[in-house]
Design a protein around this motif. Structure first.
Motif, PDB file in Angstrom:
ATOM      1  N   GLY A   1     -46.682  18.293  29.472  1.00 18.49           N
ATOM      2  CA  GLY A   1     -47.251  18.959  30.639  1.00 18.49           C
ATOM      3  C   GLY A   1     -48.523  18.320  31.170  1.00 18.49           C
ATOM      4  O   GLY A   1     -48.718  18.209  32.381  1.00 18.49           O
ATOM      5  N   ALA A   2     -49.429  17.918  30.276  1.00 18.79           N
ATOM      6  CA  ALA A   2     -50.703  17.365  30.732  1.00 18.79           C
ATOM      7  C   ALA A   2     -50.483  16.108  31.564  1.00 18.79           C
ATOM      8  O   ALA A   2     -51.105  15.928  32.622  1.00 18.79           O
TER       9      ALA A   2
ATOM     10  N   ASP B   1     -47.771  24.253  39.032  1.00 18.32           N
ATOM     11  CA  ASP B   1     -47.641  23.929  37.611  1.00 18.32           C
ATOM     12  C   ASP B   1     -46.703  24.958  37.004  1.00 18.32           C
ATOM     13  O   ASP B   1     -47.068  26.123  36.828  1.00 18.32           O
TER      14      ASP B   1
ATOM     15  N   LYS C   1     -42.199  21.887  28.615  1.00 22.87           N
ATOM     16  CA  LYS C   1     -41.765  23.007  27.753  1.00 22.87           C
ATOM     17  C   LYS C   1     -40.275  23.381  27.886  1.00 22.87           C
ATOM     18  O   LYS C   1     -39.422  22.808  27.249  1.00 22.87           O
TER      19      LYS C   1
HETATM   20  C1  LIG Z   1     -49.315  25.811  32.633  1.00 23.94           C
HETATM   21  C2  LIG Z   1     -49.476  24.669  31.683  1.00 23.94           C
HETATM   22  N1  LIG Z   1     -49.690  23.437  32.168  1.00 23.94           N
HETATM   23  C3  LIG Z   1     -49.843  22.373  31.377  1.00 23.94           C
HETATM   24  C4  LIG Z   1     -49.767  22.503  30.003  1.00 23.94           C
HETATM   25  C5  LIG Z   1     -49.945  21.297  29.128  1.00 23.94           C
HETATM   26  O1  LIG Z   1     -48.736  20.929  28.541  1.00 23.94           O
HETATM   27  P1  LIG Z   1     -48.720  19.964  27.264  1.00 23.94           P
HETATM   28  O2  LIG Z   1     -49.329  20.727  26.140  1.00 23.94           O
HETATM   29  O3  LIG Z   1     -47.256  19.670  27.086  1.00 23.94           O
HETATM   30  O4  LIG Z   1     -49.493  18.757  27.617  1.00 23.94           O
HETATM   31  C6  LIG Z   1     -49.524  23.763  29.443  1.00 23.94           C
HETATM   32  C7  LIG Z   1     -49.474  23.947  27.991  1.00 23.94           C
HETATM   33  O5  LIG Z   1     -49.537  25.019  27.458  1.00 23.94           O
HETATM   34  C8  LIG Z   1     -49.394  24.874  30.308  1.00 23.94           C
HETATM   35  O6  LIG Z   1     -49.191  26.097  29.826  1.00 23.94           O
END
Ligand SMILES: Cc1ncc(COP(=O)(O)O)c(C=O)c1O
Length: 458
Positions: free
Chosen positions: A124-125, A257, A286
């Motif tokens: 996600g990041a 997001d 996710k």
């Molecule tokens: C809304 C949202 N965006 C981004 C992320 C980041 O995802 P990742 O941990 O896979 O980098 C998360 C993680 O919980 C999230 O809930």
């Protein structure tokens, strides 16, 4: 030839080696005593001491399809035997099909949807990072606006966008990020008393922010369509459309997001579909493959994608579109369709979790608010329903967090693994959880909440 044993360690070794060698996320390393998980299936997982837990957190709200879905495991095994990895510069059937299916899912309920391309990431990041990069390059602008109550990931740009306290140690972070308040009817920043008033005042606040920042300097407004970890904040009807209208008026990219809210969690393929609003860029991770392998990405609308038809996109990852991860996404999306998982998640929200939480609210004075949709719900705990004083302060730690730690311990002692954040416990089981499993979990929460009730002062 004898099959090679990949892992032949005992739980004691797993624990000792963890403590000696594993550095964990977001933790005081010396304070950790991580349970050793030995098995998982469906809505449950087991620890080495023989305990069985109903996973009411879907781990990090990502195991949407449930643990160890046999068809998903088989698809991964099949792809592993066929082709484990290939560089992003090649075309590959698993990657192509995953992208096609994700674009198809992104367009559900939207007339004329032009979300047509996918840039794959590992999570996600990285999706946040690349969505911001794309928006900046497409618009030629720099600023990014987003909500205080938000989490967008832990890499340097994404943590700057993140509104919650996990951002503080990484400040000042990436330049050009400006925060504003989004709607939160239970604790309105605008002193609104109705949902529609909250919506109107939140949008008027955004108009003010755009005025003083200079709307023409803003590349993107980035929002969690439904805010996840920071409260399960379902936007009032009209809010997302209001964001879309302002983005259109000012030439700003709307980035949703959906890392946590997407892929069935909200009873939709993507949460924005509930309000019929198309974003310009969509971040996912996710639930796309329930974390069976690391995968995320950005779904890109045609005008943004077109920017890079004749100009190089200055970003990439060794594992962008990893075939094994993409094959798991293909299998997962097909299983979702075959098993009606999105519809099941919607039914769980409207027929089981929603009504169940209303009963808990009626029975427990510590329950200030319940809210959510699909399998994405929060129970907000308070000491006083009149004043709405939270059961624990914002970002409570140490002794201040005791009441919530006690609630969590009461859940775990009864075989329920909760998702606890600040003064809330979230109800976020897998989208595949059965009605019986959800009801069993709610019955455990009913008992555990008596612990919170003991802190109520009025
Ligand atoms: C809304 C949202 N965006 C981004 C992320 C980041 O995802 P990742 O941990 O896979 O980098 C998360 C993680 O919980 C999230 O809930």
């Amino acid at each position: 030839m004898q099959a090679m044993t990949v892992l032949d360690t005992r739980p004691d070794d797993a624990y000792a080696n963890d403590r000696a060698h594993v550095f964990h996320s977001w933790s005081i390393q010396g304070a950790l005593t991580p349970p050793v998980v030995t098995r998982a299936e469906g809505s449950h997982f087991w620890t080495a001491d023989g305990s069985k837990y109903l996973d009411f957190s879907s781990q990090l709200v990502n195991v949407n399809i449930g643990h160890q879905h046999p068809k998903l495991v088989a698809a991964i095994q099949e792809q592993a035997a066929r082709l484990c990895t290939i560089a992003p510069s090649f075309a590959n059937d698993a990657r192509s099909e995953a992208a096609r299916l994700i674009c198809e899912a992104a367009a559900v309920n939207l007339d004329g949807c032009d979300l047509t391309k996918v840039f794959f990431t590992n999570g996600g990041a990285e999706a946040t990072e690349n969505a911001v990069r794309m928006a900046r390059l497409h618009t030629g602008r720099f600023k990014v606006l987003n909500h205080y109550r938000s989490y967008h990931g832990a890499t340097s740009g994404a943590i700057t966008l993140t509104g919650d306290p996990r951002r503080w140690p990484s400040e000042p972070g990436m330049p050009g990020v400006v925060k504003f308040w989004g709607p939160y009817p239970y604790r309105s920043a605008f002193h609104a008393t109705t949902e529609s008033d909250e919506c109107a005042r939140a949008l008027a606040h955004l108009d003010d922010v755009l005025m003083v920042e200079g709307a023409h300097t803003v590349a993107a407004i980035v929002v969690e369509t439904v805010v996840g970890t920071n409260g399960i904040l379902v936007p009032p009807d009209g809010y997302l459309a209001g964001l879309r209208e302002r983005c259109d008026r000012h030439g700003i990219m709307l980035v949703c997001d959906e890392v946590m809210a997407g892929f069935g969690r909200c009873g939709e393929w993507f949460a924005y579909q509930k309000w019929g609003v198309q974003p310009d860029l969509v971040c996912f991770a996710k639930g796309v493959n329930s974390g069976y392998l690391p995968l995320g990405g950005v779904i890109i609308s045609k005008p943004v994608a077109d920017t890079f038809e004749t100009r190089q996109y200055p970003g990439g990852l060794t594992y962008s579109g990893h075939p094994l991860a993409c094959a798991s996404a293909v299998a997962s999306i097909n299983i979702f369709k075959e098993e009606g998982i999105v519809e099941h998640a919607r039914m769980l929200g409207s027929d089981v979790i929603g009504p169940g939480l209303e009963k808990l609210q009626a029975n427990h004075p510590s329950v200030g608010d319940v809210r959510g949709l699909g399998v994405f719900w929060a129970i907000e705990l308070v000491r006083n329903r009149e004043t709405r004083e939270p059961l624990v302060p914002y970002n409570a730690a140490g002794a201040d967090a005791t009441p919530m730690n006690d609630v969590a311990a009461a859940c775990k002692a009864r075989g329920l693994w909760p998702f606890v954040h600040f003064n809330r416990t979230h109800v976020v089981p897998p989208c595949t959880a059965s009605v019986d499993e959800v009801e069993a979990g709610l019955a455990i929460l009913d008992e555990a909440l008596t612990v919170a009730d003991a802190y109520v002062t009025a």
